[in-house]
Design a protein around this motif. Structure first.
Motif, short mmCIF file in Angstrom:
data_model
loop_
_atom_site.label_atom_id
_atom_site.label_comp_id
_atom_site.label_asym_id
_atom_site.label_seq_id
_atom_site.Cartn_x
_atom_site.Cartn_y
_atom_site.Cartn_z
N HIS A 53 -25.49 -6.66 13.10
CA HIS A 53 -26.48 -5.65 12.67
C HIS A 53 -27.87 -6.21 12.43
O HIS A 53 -28.82 -5.45 12.26
N CYS A 54 -28.02 -7.53 12.38
CA CYS A 54 -29.36 -8.08 12.13
C CYS A 54 -29.38 -9.55 12.54
O CYS A 54 -28.35 -10.13 12.86
N ALA A 55 -30.58 -10.10 12.54
CA ALA A 55 -30.75 -11.54 12.76
C ALA A 55 -31.46 -12.11 11.53
O ALA A 55 -32.42 -11.52 11.03
N VAL A 56 -30.97 -13.24 11.03
CA VAL A 56 -31.64 -13.93 9.91
C VAL A 56 -32.75 -14.78 10.50
O VAL A 56 -32.49 -15.61 11.39
N ILE A 57 -33.98 -14.54 10.07
CA ILE A 57 -35.12 -15.22 10.72
C ILE A 57 -35.92 -16.12 9.78
O ILE A 57 -36.88 -16.75 10.20
N GLY A 58 -35.51 -16.20 8.50
CA GLY A 58 -36.28 -17.07 7.62
C GLY A 58 -35.81 -16.96 6.18
O GLY A 58 -34.81 -16.31 5.88
N THR A 59 -36.56 -17.62 5.31
CA THR A 59 -36.21 -17.66 3.89
C THR A 59 -37.39 -17.24 3.03
O THR A 59 -38.55 -17.44 3.40
N VAL A 60 -37.07 -16.64 1.89
CA VAL A 60 -38.09 -16.29 0.90
C VAL A 60 -38.29 -17.51 -0.01
O VAL A 60 -37.31 -18.12 -0.46
N GLU A 61 -39.55 -17.89 -0.23
CA GLU A 61 -39.89 -19.09 -1.01
C GLU A 61 -40.69 -18.71 -2.26
O GLU A 61 -41.14 -17.57 -2.39
N GLU A 62 -40.89 -19.68 -3.13
CA GLU A 62 -41.82 -19.48 -4.24
C GLU A 62 -43.21 -19.22 -3.67
O GLU A 62 -43.56 -19.72 -2.59
N ALA A 63 -44.02 -18.44 -4.42
CA ALA A 63 -45.34 -18.06 -3.92
C ALA A 63 -46.19 -19.27 -3.55
O ALA A 63 -46.91 -19.25 -2.54
N ASP A 64 -46.10 -20.36 -4.33
CA ASP A 64 -47.00 -21.49 -4.07
C ASP A 64 -46.61 -22.28 -2.81
O ASP A 64 -47.36 -23.13 -2.35
N ALA A 65 -45.46 -21.95 -2.22
CA ALA A 65 -45.08 -22.59 -0.95
C ALA A 65 -45.89 -22.01 0.21
O ALA A 65 -45.98 -22.61 1.27
N GLY A 66 -46.48 -20.81 -0.01
CA GLY A 66 -47.26 -20.18 1.05
C GLY A 66 -46.38 -19.46 2.07
O GLY A 66 -45.15 -19.39 1.91
N ILE A 67 -47.02 -18.92 3.09
CA ILE A 67 -46.33 -18.15 4.13
C ILE A 67 -46.48 -18.94 5.43
O ILE A 67 -47.57 -19.03 5.99
N ASN A 68 -45.37 -19.53 5.86
CA ASN A 68 -45.43 -20.48 6.97
C ASN A 68 -44.40 -20.16 8.05
O ASN A 68 -43.45 -19.42 7.81
N ALA A 69 -44.63 -20.73 9.22
CA ALA A 69 -43.68 -20.60 10.33
C ALA A 69 -43.25 -21.99 10.75
O ALA A 69 -44.09 -22.90 10.84
N PHE A 70 -41.94 -22.14 11.00
CA PHE A 70 -41.44 -23.43 11.48
C PHE A 70 -41.02 -23.32 12.94
O PHE A 70 -40.29 -22.41 13.33
N ASN A 71 -41.53 -24.25 13.74
CA ASN A 71 -41.14 -24.37 15.14
C ASN A 71 -40.90 -25.85 15.38
O ASN A 71 -41.70 -26.68 14.92
N PRO A 72 -39.82 -26.23 16.07
CA PRO A 72 -39.59 -27.67 16.29
C PRO A 72 -40.79 -28.37 16.92
O PRO A 72 -41.09 -29.52 16.59
N GLU A 73 -41.50 -27.67 17.83
CA GLU A 73 -42.64 -28.32 18.51
C GLU A 73 -43.82 -28.58 17.56
O GLU A 73 -44.49 -29.59 17.68
N THR A 74 -44.07 -27.61 16.67
CA THR A 74 -45.30 -27.71 15.85
C THR A 74 -45.01 -28.11 14.41
O THR A 74 -45.93 -28.42 13.67
#
Length: 210
Positions: A157-178
Motif C-alpha cells: 500500500h505504500c513505499a517508505v521513503i525516509g525518516t522524520v528527524e529532530e528539527a535541527d537536523a534540517g531537511i535533507n536528501a540522501f543519495n549514494p552518489e551525492t
C-alpha cells in the motif's frame, strides 16, 4: 497540497502511496507530441500507446481516497498527511515546517512506474527530479511509526521513503552518489520555469555533443 494533523515526530518514517513523477512524465510526452505535430504536420505519427499510463496520470489525476479506507482497515492513523500536488520536495517541507521537525529523504527509495523511468531516459533527464519537483501526482505523503509503515508496505500500500528527524537536523536528501544534501523546496512552478529556461538555452546555443 492540503495539510492535516501537524504531528510528525522524530523517529517516525515518511511514506508515499503509489508511484511518483508520472504526471510530469505525461506532460513531457504530450508537449513533445504537440511539438512533433507542429513541426511535421500530417506526416506526424503520434506515439501514445507506449506512454498510456503517464498520459493518464497527467490528464486524469485521481485523489487517493481509496487509501483512507486502507488506513481504516489497518486501524492506522498517520501523524501527518498531505497530498502531493506541488512535488514531493515541497510537500516534505510543508510537513516538516508544520510539525517542527526535520527529515531525511532516501532518494533510492522513491517509487516509479517503468513508463516514468522510460520517459526520463528518453529526455535524458533524472527521473528523481520528476518526483521531487514534478507535482500533480495527487498521491499521499504521510508519517507513521515504522511498525505501521512496514505493515502497510508489506501489503503493497505504500513505499517508505525516509525518516522524520529532530528539527535541527534540517531537511535533507540522501543519495549514494551525492551523500546527504539539503533538499531544495522549490515546487512545480519553479521546476517548470527552470525547464523552460533550459529549453531556451538549448535553442539559442549551437548544438554540441556534451
Amino acid at each position: 497540497g492540503r495539510g492535516s494533523r501537524r504531528g510528525a515526530r522524530p523517529g517516525e518514517v515518511l511514506c508515499v502511496t503509489g508511484d511518483l513523477g508520472g504526471a510530469y512524465a505525461g506532460l513531457k510526452v504530450l508537449l513533445d507530441q504537440r511539438r512533433g505535430l507542429e513541426e511535421m504536420g500530417e506526416d506526424f505519427e503520434p506515439e501514445l500507446d507506449a506512454y498510456r499510463y503517464v498520459i493518464d496520470r497527467q490528464l486524469r489525476p485521481t485523489a487517493r481516497l481509496d487509501f483512507i479506507d486502507v488506513l481504516g482497515e489497518f486501524a492506522i492513523r498517520p501523524s501527518s498527511m498531505i497530498d502531493i500536488s506541488d512535488g514531493l520536495a515541497s510537500e516534505i517541507h510543508h510537513i516538516c515546517h508544520q510539525s517542527d521537525v526535520g527529515a531525511t529523504l532516501q532518494i533510492p527509495s522513491l517509487p516509479f512506474d517503468p513508463e516514468t523511468r522510460a520517459v526520463a531516459d528518453q529526455f535524458l533527464e533524472d527521473v528523481d527530479t520528476y518526483a521531487l519537483y514534478g507535482g500533480e501526482d495527487y498521491e499521499l505523503l504521510f508519517s507513521v511509526s515504522s511498525q505501521d509503515a512496514s505493515r502497510l508496505e508489506s501489503a503493497g500500500h505504500c513505499a517508505v521513503i525516509g525518516t522524520v528527524e529532530e528539527a535541527d537536523a534540517g531537511i535533507n536528501a540522501f543519495n549514494p552518489e551525492t551523500g546527504l544534501i539539503p533538499l531544495n523546496a522549490a515546487g512545480f512552478r519553479h521546476f517548470a520555469e527552470a525547464q523552460n529556461n533550459d529549453d531556451q538555452l538549448r535553442e539559442s546555443s549551437t548544438p554540441d555533443d556534451s
